[in-house]
Design a protein around this motif. Structure first.
Motif, PDB file in Angstrom:
ATOM      1  N   GLY A   6      94.587  -2.297  62.604  1.00 47.07           N
ATOM      2  CA  GLY A   6      95.660  -3.272  62.389  1.00 47.07           C
ATOM      3  C   GLY A   6      97.039  -2.626  62.431  1.00 47.07           C
ATOM      4  O   GLY A   6      97.989  -3.192  62.985  1.00 47.07           O
ATOM      5  N   GLU A   7      97.132  -1.420  61.867  1.00 45.51           N
ATOM      6  CA  GLU A   7      98.408  -0.690  61.905  1.00 45.51           C
ATOM      7  C   GLU A   7      98.748  -0.280  63.336  1.00 45.51           C
ATOM      8  O   GLU A   7      99.921  -0.328  63.745  1.00 45.51           O
ATOM      9  CB  GLU A   7      98.332   0.533  60.986  1.00 45.51           C
ATOM     10  CG  GLU A   7      98.321   0.164  59.511  1.00 45.51           C
ATOM     11  CD  GLU A   7      97.934   1.322  58.583  1.00 45.51           C
ATOM     12  OE1 GLU A   7      97.860   1.073  57.360  1.00 45.51           O
ATOM     13  OE2 GLU A   7      97.696   2.441  59.082  1.00 45.51           O
ATOM     14  N   ARG A   8      97.730   0.116  64.093  1.00 45.05           N
ATOM     15  CA  ARG A   8      97.978   0.470  65.503  1.00 45.05           C
ATOM     16  C   ARG A   8      98.420  -0.765  66.292  1.00 45.05           C
ATOM     17  O   ARG A   8      99.269  -0.665  67.182  1.00 45.05           O
ATOM     18  CB  ARG A   8      96.711   1.070  66.137  1.00 45.05           C
ATOM     19  CG  ARG A   8      96.355   2.441  65.604  1.00 45.05           C
ATOM     20  CD  ARG A   8      95.069   2.968  66.237  1.00 45.05           C
ATOM     21  NE  ARG A   8      95.191   3.175  67.686  1.00 45.05           N
ATOM     22  CZ  ARG A   8      95.677   4.279  68.237  1.00 45.05           C
ATOM     23  NH1 ARG A   8      96.062   5.289  67.484  1.00 45.05           N
ATOM     24  NH2 ARG A   8      95.754   4.386  69.556  1.00 45.05           N
ATOM     25  N   TYR A   9      97.838  -1.916  65.965  1.00 41.48           N
ATOM     26  CA  TYR A   9      98.218  -3.150  66.672  1.00 41.48           C
ATOM     27  C   TYR A   9      99.694  -3.481  66.420  1.00 41.48           C
ATOM     28  O   TYR A   9     100.446  -3.787  67.366  1.00 41.48           O
ATOM     29  CB  TYR A   9      97.313  -4.298  66.228  1.00 41.48           C
ATOM     30  CG  TYR A   9      97.553  -5.575  66.991  1.00 41.48           C
ATOM     31  CD1 TYR A   9      97.268  -5.646  68.346  1.00 41.48           C
ATOM     32  CD2 TYR A   9      98.078  -6.697  66.367  1.00 41.48           C
ATOM     33  CE1 TYR A   9      97.502  -6.804  69.063  1.00 41.48           C
ATOM     34  CE2 TYR A   9      98.311  -7.868  67.074  1.00 41.48           C
ATOM     35  CZ  TYR A   9      98.017  -7.911  68.431  1.00 41.48           C
ATOM     36  OH  TYR A   9      98.252  -9.058  69.146  1.00 41.48           O
ATOM     37  N   ALA A  69     102.003  -1.355  65.557  1.00 40.57           N
ATOM     38  CA  ALA A  69     102.821  -0.318  66.209  1.00 40.57           C
ATOM     39  C   ALA A  69     102.918  -0.568  67.711  1.00 40.57           C
ATOM     40  O   ALA A  69     103.978  -0.368  68.316  1.00 40.57           O
ATOM     41  CB  ALA A  69     102.227   1.062  65.927  1.00 40.57           C
ATOM     42  N   ALA A  70     101.815  -1.017  68.321  1.00 39.37           N
ATOM     43  CA  ALA A  70     101.834  -1.289  69.763  1.00 39.37           C
ATOM     44  C   ALA A  70     102.836  -2.377  70.093  1.00 39.37           C
ATOM     45  O   ALA A  70     103.600  -2.283  71.064  1.00 39.37           O
ATOM     46  CB  ALA A  70     100.433  -1.671  70.242  1.00 39.37           C
ATOM     47  N   LYS A  71     102.846  -3.416  69.266  1.00 34.20           N
ATOM     48  CA  LYS A  71     103.791  -4.513  69.526  1.00 34.20           C
ATOM     49  C   LYS A  71     105.244  -4.097  69.265  1.00 34.20           C
ATOM     50  O   LYS A  71     106.163  -4.634  69.868  1.00 34.20           O
ATOM     51  CB  LYS A  71     103.416  -5.727  68.673  1.00 34.20           C
ATOM     52  CG  LYS A  71     102.128  -6.392  69.172  1.00 34.20           C
ATOM     53  CD  LYS A  71     102.064  -7.861  68.861  1.00 34.20           C
ATOM     54  CE  LYS A  71     101.903  -8.123  67.384  1.00 34.20           C
ATOM     55  NZ  LYS A  71     101.728  -9.575  67.124  1.00 34.20           N
ATOM     56  N   ALA A  72     105.411  -3.128  68.359  1.00 36.13           N
ATOM     57  CA  ALA A  72     106.756  -2.624  68.063  1.00 36.13           C
ATOM     58  C   ALA A  72     107.189  -1.551  69.062  1.00 36.13           C
ATOM     59  O   ALA A  72     108.326  -1.066  69.007  1.00 36.13           O
ATOM     60  CB  ALA A  72     106.786  -2.054  66.637  1.00 36.13           C
ATOM     61  N   GLY A  73     106.274  -1.158  69.964  1.00 39.98           N
ATOM     62  CA  GLY A  73     106.597  -0.127  70.952  1.00 39.98           C
ATOM     63  C   GLY A  73     106.588   1.287  70.387  1.00 39.98           C
ATOM     64  O   GLY A  73     107.155   2.200  70.984  1.00 39.98           O
ATOM     65  N   THR A  74     105.957   1.474  69.229  1.00 42.81           N
ATOM     66  CA  THR A  74     105.974   2.793  68.582  1.00 42.81           C
ATOM     67  C   THR A  74     104.599   3.464  68.561  1.00 42.81           C
ATOM     68  O   THR A  74     104.461   4.531  67.960  1.00 42.81           O
ATOM     69  CB  THR A  74     106.487   2.685  67.130  1.00 42.81           C
ATOM     70  OG1 THR A  74     105.641   1.791  66.400  1.00 42.81           O
ATOM     71  CG2 THR A  74     107.914   2.164  67.097  1.00 42.81           C
ATOM     72  N   LEU A  75     103.599   2.865  69.193  1.00 45.64           N
ATOM     73  CA  LEU A  75     102.272   3.481  69.186  1.00 45.64           C
ATOM     74  C   LEU A  75     102.254   4.668  70.147  1.00 45.64           C
ATOM     75  O   LEU A  75     102.548   4.512  71.324  1.00 45.64           O
ATOM     76  CB  LEU A  75     101.208   2.446  69.593  1.00 45.64           C
ATOM     77  CG  LEU A  75      99.758   2.949  69.598  1.00 45.64           C
ATOM     78  CD1 LEU A  75      99.317   3.400  68.222  1.00 45.64           C
ATOM     79  CD2 LEU A  75      98.828   1.861  70.129  1.00 45.64           C
ATOM     80  N   ASP A  76     101.909   5.839  69.633  1.00 42.78           N
ATOM     81  CA  ASP A  76     101.850   7.022  70.490  1.00 42.78           C
ATOM     82  C   ASP A  76     100.441   7.160  71.039  1.00 42.78           C
ATOM     83  O   ASP A  76     100.049   6.435  71.951  1.00 42.78           O
ATOM     84  CB  ASP A  76     102.304   8.260  69.714  1.00 42.78           C
ATOM     85  CG  ASP A  76     102.473   9.472  70.619  1.00 42.78           C
ATOM     86  OD1 ASP A  76     102.329   9.329  71.847  1.00 42.78           O
ATOM     87  OD2 ASP A  76     102.742  10.566  70.104  1.00 42.78           O
ATOM     88  N   VAL A  77      99.643   8.063  70.507  1.00 42.89           N
ATOM     89  CA  VAL A  77      98.269   8.171  71.002  1.00 42.89           C
ATOM     90  C   VAL A  77      97.349   7.297  70.152  1.00 42.89           C
ATOM     91  O   VAL A  77      96.200   7.238  70.371  1.00 42.89           O
ATOM     92  CB  VAL A  77      97.758   9.624  71.016  1.00 42.89           C
ATOM     93  CG1 VAL A  77      98.648  10.471  71.906  1.00 42.89           C
ATOM     94  CG2 VAL A  77      97.680  10.212  69.636  1.00 42.89           C
TER      95      VAL A  77
END
Ligand code: MN3
Length: 243
Positions: free
Chosen positions: A230-233, A235-243
């Protein structure tokens, strides 16, 4: 990834580090000989925490030897090519054409492996809960709900010939899709991000499941840490997901 670990991936081979990351660097060096800019993070849970679904021995070999091998190989490449450690992993993998011919395949395999396994350890854990909120809504709308999603994901993982990964990719607007990749390829190589993924190389399951990949795929869901996903999701929408 946390901001600290992202900074750690950005260390240059000259040893210049972001000030905020320095204490962690010192800790890492105290625990093992420093051999280059790439470091293996310890598991955030004990190796036996995912039993009986994934046994401790498999976790130890997988993390301490297989993932470490990617790190060691990357540090060897970085000796003569420090630029591979000077950018976030996602940027390097997203532009492999900029890597010198002589090491391009090696960087693809080893940095892809590093990215895949960093994600993999992060999205597993004991007491993983269930998907909630925006993530659950996206699973329902894009993947047909949990039951269909898990059946389709397992089927896709079963169809990977030889060694590879099955992922849920996430776009910047939060759209989900099930995709597979061969070897250690990662969705960042074509501008996407992995929300989660399962390793279907035999080393991920062979000790316990032998040739029964389907049984491993089914049992693996018991190890997923949905809070981390859920945290990765988000972050992905915020454009901050790295690996
Ligand atoms: Mn693996």
């Amino acid at each position: 990834m946390t901001s600290i670990s992202r900074r750690r991936l950005m260390f240059t081979a000259t040893g210049l580090v972001a000030a905020a990351a320095a204490p962690r660097m010192a800790f890492a060096q105290a625990g093992a000989a420093a051999t280059g800019p790439f470091k293996l993070d310890p598991l955030a849970y004990p190796a036996n925490a995912l039993e009986p679904h994934i046994d401790a021995k498999t976790m130890e070999i997988h993390h301490d030897r297989h993932h470490q091998a990617f790190i060691t190989n990357l540090n060897n490449f970085a000796k003569d090519n420090p630029q591979i450690a000077g950018k976030p992993v996602g940027e390097v993998l997203g532009n492999l054409g900029a890597i010198p011919d002589a090491i391009r395949t090696g960087v693809r395999n080893n940095m892809g492996g590093h990215a895949n396994h960093t994600m993999f350890w992060q999205i597993m854990g004991p007491n993983g809960g269930k998907p909630e909120g925006a993530l659950l809504a996206a699973i329902d709308s894009d993947l047909g709900g949990m039951e269909k999603f898990q059946a389709d994901f397992n089927a896709a993982g079963g169809r990977v010939f030889g060694s590879g990964w099955v992922f849920v990719t996430v776009s910047k607007d939060g759209k989900l899709a099930i995709e597979t990749r061969p070897n250690q390829d990662n969705p960042m190589m074509d501008g996407k991000r992995a929300l989660l993924g399962n390793d279907v190389w035999e080393h991920a399951y062979y000790l316990n499941y032998q040739n029964r990949r389907a049984d491993y795929l089914k049992a693996w869901w018991n190890t997923v840490n949905w809070k981390a996903v859920g945290e990765r999701y988000a972050a992905a929408k915020a454009g901050t997901l790295d690996v």
